[in-house]
Structure formats: structure tokens, C-alpha cells
Design a protein around this motif. Sequence first.
Motif, short mmCIF file in Angstrom:
data_model
loop_
_atom_site.label_atom_id
_atom_site.label_comp_id
_atom_site.label_asym_id
_atom_site.label_seq_id
_atom_site.Cartn_x
_atom_site.Cartn_y
_atom_site.Cartn_z
N ILE A 1 5.97 16.88 1.65
CA ILE A 1 5.04 15.84 1.23
C ILE A 1 5.72 14.50 1.48
O ILE A 1 6.84 14.27 1.02
CB ILE A 1 4.73 15.98 -0.27
N PHE A 2 5.05 13.62 2.21
CA PHE A 2 5.57 12.28 2.47
C PHE A 2 4.57 11.23 2.00
O PHE A 2 3.37 11.36 2.25
CB PHE A 2 5.76 12.04 3.97
N PHE A 3 5.09 10.19 1.36
CA PHE A 3 4.32 8.99 1.10
C PHE A 3 5.11 7.83 1.67
O PHE A 3 6.35 7.84 1.65
CB PHE A 3 4.08 8.78 -0.39
N VAL A 4 4.40 6.83 2.19
CA VAL A 4 5.05 5.64 2.71
C VAL A 4 4.57 4.42 1.93
O VAL A 4 3.47 4.41 1.37
CB VAL A 4 4.78 5.44 4.22
N ALA A 5 5.42 3.41 1.92
CA ALA A 5 5.07 2.09 1.38
C ALA A 5 4.88 1.18 2.58
O ALA A 5 5.76 1.08 3.44
CB ALA A 5 6.17 1.57 0.47
N LEU B 1 0.86 -1.18 0.00
CA LEU B 1 0.00 0.00 0.00
C LEU B 1 0.89 1.23 0.00
O LEU B 1 1.77 1.35 0.85
CB LEU B 1 -0.90 -0.01 1.24
N ILE B 2 0.69 2.13 -0.96
CA ILE B 2 1.38 3.41 -0.99
C ILE B 2 0.35 4.44 -0.53
O ILE B 2 -0.73 4.55 -1.10
CB ILE B 2 1.88 3.77 -2.41
N ARG B 3 0.70 5.19 0.51
CA ARG B 3 -0.25 6.15 1.07
C ARG B 3 0.49 7.33 1.69
O ARG B 3 1.70 7.28 1.89
CB ARG B 3 -1.13 5.47 2.12
N LYS B 4 -0.27 8.39 1.97
CA LYS B 4 0.31 9.55 2.67
C LYS B 4 0.73 9.14 4.07
O LYS B 4 0.11 8.27 4.69
CB LYS B 4 -0.70 10.69 2.75
N ILE B 5 1.76 9.79 4.55
CA ILE B 5 2.25 9.51 5.90
C ILE B 5 1.19 9.89 6.92
O ILE B 5 0.40 10.83 6.70
CB ILE B 5 3.57 10.26 6.16
N GLU B 6 1.17 9.16 8.02
CA GLU B 6 0.32 9.47 9.16
C GLU B 6 1.20 9.56 10.39
O GLU B 6 2.34 9.09 10.39
CB GLU B 6 -0.74 8.37 9.34
N MET C 1 6.49 17.16 8.44
CA MET C 1 5.08 16.85 8.13
C MET C 1 4.19 18.07 8.34
O MET C 1 3.21 18.25 7.63
CB MET C 1 4.56 15.74 9.05
N HIS C 2 4.53 18.89 9.32
CA HIS C 2 3.69 20.03 9.65
C HIS C 2 4.12 21.30 8.92
O HIS C 2 3.58 22.38 9.17
CB HIS C 2 3.67 20.24 11.17
N PHE D 1 9.81 5.03 2.07
CA PHE D 1 9.19 6.35 2.08
C PHE D 1 9.81 7.22 1.00
O PHE D 1 10.92 6.95 0.52
CB PHE D 1 9.33 7.04 3.45
N VAL D 2 9.08 8.24 0.62
CA VAL D 2 9.59 9.28 -0.25
C VAL D 2 9.13 10.61 0.33
O VAL D 2 8.04 10.70 0.90
CB VAL D 2 9.11 9.11 -1.72
N SER D 3 9.99 11.62 0.21
CA SER D 3 9.60 12.95 0.65
C SER D 3 9.95 13.95 -0.44
O SER D 3 10.87 13.73 -1.23
CB SER D 3 10.29 13.33 1.97
#
Length: 156
Positions: free
Chosen positions: A58-62, A5-10, A53-54, A71-73
Motif C-alpha cells: 500500500i502506497f500513499f504519496v504527499a 494532497l495525500i492520495r494513493k500512488i499512481e 505496487m502490483h 510517501f509512505v508504504s
Amino acid sequence: MADLLIRKIEERDVEAVGRLWYQLSLYHENFARYYAVRPDTEAILGDHVRDLMHRNCIFFVAEAGGRVVGFVSGYIVMRNPQLVVDRVGKVDNIFVDDEFRGKGIGTQLLEQLFAYIKSQNVVYIELSCDFANDRALELYKRLGFKEQKVFMVREG
């Protein structure tokens, strides 16, 4: 990978991304003294990720099997006002855990970041990479990046 799953960081991902970023930092140390990491790096990276993050990062995680494995930022920056292209996307960092490399996860992370940047009406994306990082350079070229300028470092 079926369960990837590739999604935005939480918020719950911050420590895992910090650990991956630490691995990335150690990897970069192999290229030049310029990338040497501080002894407290592992301890501070979680807070650094949270801080970014704040801001406008922009971060996405795998995620595979409930575990963050990459992750990618990146971010979008304003350029000089006299330029026609006044905003560009930037890839800041990307890393995939050793165990999960070679499965296309890095490509998927980057493509997710590219899609987000494009959704913000930004056409160009840039990144920098150490000349010695052959694997990353190969990936970036395969994704359409071309050498445009040289980044130089001077000590002292």
C-alpha cells in the motif's frame, strides 16, 4: 500546507517515489553499515516501487504544488494461525523531502495509511525503526506506538 494532497500512488508517481526512497536509503546509511546501499540503488528503485505496487503493498504519496514530496508504504500480513490477532498492518517506509519536513506531512501520510489498514478490519499496526533515528521515534511515539520487541542484527 494549503495545497497539500495525500492520495494513493499512481503510475505517474513511481519515479518520484523511487527518488525519495533513494534519499531515504542514503539517510539510513548514517545509522549502520547494515543499511549500506548498492551503487545501482537509484536506478533500480523505480522498478522496485512499480513491482511492489502490483503486489500487496500500500502506497500513499504527499503532493504539494504538483510535486510528490513524500510517501509512505505498508502492507497487511497474516500472522501465525494460533494467534487471536491473525493479521497486522505494517509500516514499511516513510519519507518526506527535507524541504517539506516539520510541516506535519509525515503524520498525515501515516494517518492515511492507518485509516486504510483500519478499513480492512485490521486493529494492530507495527513498524521498526533504528534506535538512532530520534526524530522518527519521536513521531511514532506521538502517534501512539509503544516499544514491544527488539529487532537485532548479527554480522557473519
